[in-house]
Write an enzyme that holds these catalytic residues in place. Sequence first.
Site, PDB file in Angstrom:
ATOM      1  N   ARG A  65       0.800  -1.232   0.000  1.00  0.00           N
ATOM      2  CA  ARG A  65       0.000   0.000   0.000  1.00  0.00           C
ATOM      3  C   ARG A  65       0.825   1.270   0.000  1.00  0.00           C
ATOM      4  O   ARG A  65       0.577   2.185  -0.788  1.00  0.00           O
ATOM      5  CB  ARG A  65      -0.910   0.053   1.239  1.00  0.00           C
ATOM      6  CG  ARG A  65      -2.191  -0.716   1.097  1.00  0.00           C
ATOM      7  CD  ARG A  65      -2.542  -1.329   2.434  1.00  0.00           C
ATOM      8  NE  ARG A  65      -1.532  -2.309   2.761  1.00  0.00           N
ATOM      9  CZ  ARG A  65      -1.598  -3.581   2.354  1.00  0.00           C
ATOM     10  NH1 ARG A  65      -2.628  -4.012   1.714  1.00  0.00           N
ATOM     11  NH2 ARG A  65      -0.616  -4.434   2.634  1.00  0.00           N
ATOM     12  N   THR A  66       1.771   1.372   0.913  1.00  0.00           N
ATOM     13  CA  THR A  66       2.438   2.662   1.087  1.00  0.00           C
ATOM     14  C   THR A  66       3.228   3.022  -0.172  1.00  0.00           C
ATOM     15  O   THR A  66       3.106   4.141  -0.696  1.00  0.00           O
ATOM     16  CB  THR A  66       3.352   2.633   2.332  1.00  0.00           C
ATOM     17  OG1 THR A  66       2.598   2.093   3.409  1.00  0.00           O
ATOM     18  CG2 THR A  66       3.831   4.020   2.690  1.00  0.00           C
TER      19      THR A  66
ATOM     20  N   LYS B  36      25.554  -3.537  -0.380  1.00  0.00           N
ATOM     21  CA  LYS B  36      27.033  -3.472  -0.371  1.00  0.00           C
ATOM     22  C   LYS B  36      27.537  -2.752   0.879  1.00  0.00           C
ATOM     23  O   LYS B  36      28.717  -2.459   0.995  1.00  0.00           O
ATOM     24  CB  LYS B  36      27.519  -2.708  -1.602  1.00  0.00           C
ATOM     25  CG  LYS B  36      27.086  -3.280  -2.918  1.00  0.00           C
ATOM     26  CD  LYS B  36      27.554  -2.342  -4.038  1.00  0.00           C
ATOM     27  CE  LYS B  36      26.743  -2.503  -5.285  1.00  0.00           C
ATOM     28  NZ  LYS B  36      26.892  -1.351  -6.182  1.00  0.00           N
TER      29      LYS B  36
ATOM     30  N   ARG C  44      11.107   3.875   3.515  1.00  0.00           N
ATOM     31  CA  ARG C  44      10.741   2.914   4.578  1.00  0.00           C
ATOM     32  C   ARG C  44      11.980   2.089   4.918  1.00  0.00           C
ATOM     33  O   ARG C  44      12.724   1.686   4.022  1.00  0.00           O
ATOM     34  CB  ARG C  44       9.629   1.976   4.116  1.00  0.00           C
ATOM     35  CG  ARG C  44       9.407   0.840   5.108  1.00  0.00           C
ATOM     36  CD  ARG C  44       8.223  -0.006   4.789  1.00  0.00           C
ATOM     37  NE  ARG C  44       6.980   0.711   5.053  1.00  0.00           N
ATOM     38  CZ  ARG C  44       5.778   0.157   4.954  1.00  0.00           C
ATOM     39  NH1 ARG C  44       5.653  -1.108   4.594  1.00  0.00           N
ATOM     40  NH2 ARG C  44       4.697   0.865   5.211  1.00  0.00           N
TER      41      ARG C  44
ATOM     42  N   HIS D 204       4.652   5.748  11.661  1.00  0.00           N
ATOM     43  CA  HIS D 204       4.201   5.599  10.264  1.00  0.00           C
ATOM     44  C   HIS D 204       3.221   6.761  10.004  1.00  0.00           C
ATOM     45  O   HIS D 204       2.015   6.567   9.920  1.00  0.00           O
ATOM     46  CB  HIS D 204       3.520   4.245  10.098  1.00  0.00           C
ATOM     47  CG  HIS D 204       3.258   3.823   8.676  1.00  0.00           C
ATOM     48  ND1 HIS D 204       3.369   4.677   7.583  1.00  0.00           N
ATOM     49  CD2 HIS D 204       2.878   2.614   8.168  1.00  0.00           C
ATOM     50  CE1 HIS D 204       3.063   4.006   6.484  1.00  0.00           C
ATOM     51  NE2 HIS D 204       2.761   2.756   6.804  1.00  0.00           N
TER      52      HIS D 204
HETATM   53  N1   CP Z   1      -0.401  -0.108   5.791  1.00  0.00           N
HETATM   54  C1   CP Z   1       0.818  -0.316   5.267  1.00  0.00           C
HETATM   55  O1   CP Z   1       1.809   0.322   5.655  1.00  0.00           O
HETATM   56  O2   CP Z   1       0.842  -1.271   4.303  1.00  0.00           O
HETATM   57  P1   CP Z   1       2.128  -1.727   3.495  1.00  0.00           P
HETATM   58  O3   CP Z   1       3.068  -2.374   4.484  1.00  0.00           O
HETATM   59  O4   CP Z   1       1.643  -2.672   2.440  1.00  0.00           O
HETATM   60  O5   CP Z   1       2.768  -0.482   2.920  1.00  0.00           O
END
Ligand code: CP
Length: 305
Positions: A51-52, A80, A101, A129
């Site tokens: 999603r993100t 590396k 991320r 998040h």
């Molecule tokens: N909700 C969320 O962060 O989903 P993903 O891990 O798929 O990005």
Amino acid sequence: MKYLIDPMDLTTQEVRGILQLAHEIMEDPKKYAHKCEGKKLATLFFEPSTRTRLSFEAAMLELGGSVIGFSSADSSSAAKGENVADTVRVVQCYADIIVMRHPKEGSAKAAAMNLEIPFINAGDGGHQHPTQTLTDLLSIESIKGRLDHLSIGLCGDLMFGRTVHSLIRAMMRYQDIKFTLISPEELHLPNYLLKEMKQNGVPYVETRQLEGAIDNLDILYMTRVQKERFFNEADYLRLRDSCILDSKKLSSARPDMIILHPLPRVNEIPNEIDKDPRACYFKQVLYGKYVRMALILTMLGESEC
Ligand code: CP
């Protein structure tokens, strides 16, 4: 706005502006279809995501911009031994805004230091998040019609669940918010967040079971027990089934309660619940794209029409 690492990096006024812009984009997406022409978004994902990453990429494409990046640490020079600070410093030569991320708590802060371009934390380990929280706020406001006077149940892995940590921080700033924290003892909310709630005079109760806790909620926010955050598989297997929502438990919830989940789910919400009108977690996914469009525009200084 230079970076977004924690939901508290945004003032309530800035959150209001982003949500308002997201509502305007939802009403007339064509009006925004060329706002980011010539701009590039870099998505640097050192940890898996559906999603993100894809909602950020879809958001930038729908704004007329383009996207570069990678979806795993293995396909970057992290394999590396390159550190994140060096990686983002290099990527800023190629992009106008960075979304990252990473599995390590604190990595987003380390990466954002000394950057010249806007930077967004798309999840740093079990820490924060903030763009899932913007997604959650837009979902709550759109479906419930308000962000205050809410009784919110948070269920599942409250210890490592970064979406829960960010949502609590963001919601504490609204009026008359109450939390019910539902988790096994081993996965209870970290003490620093319990302390923050006490300091801010936000009422909460902790309980181990959904039964009894669900009856008077406006929102039930479910989360999965996250296998990737455990050091030992036996602990994961022991705890993974501790908070499962089923039709029997849901039968005592109010008819206007909504069920949210940041997804992915594993087994904590069986598929049979999806057809219940209170299940809003797939709608929530779509709100995520619109709020990220609003965030990109705001951070690039393109939010004025
Ligand atoms: N909700 C969320 O962060 O989903 P993903 O891990 O798929 O990005």
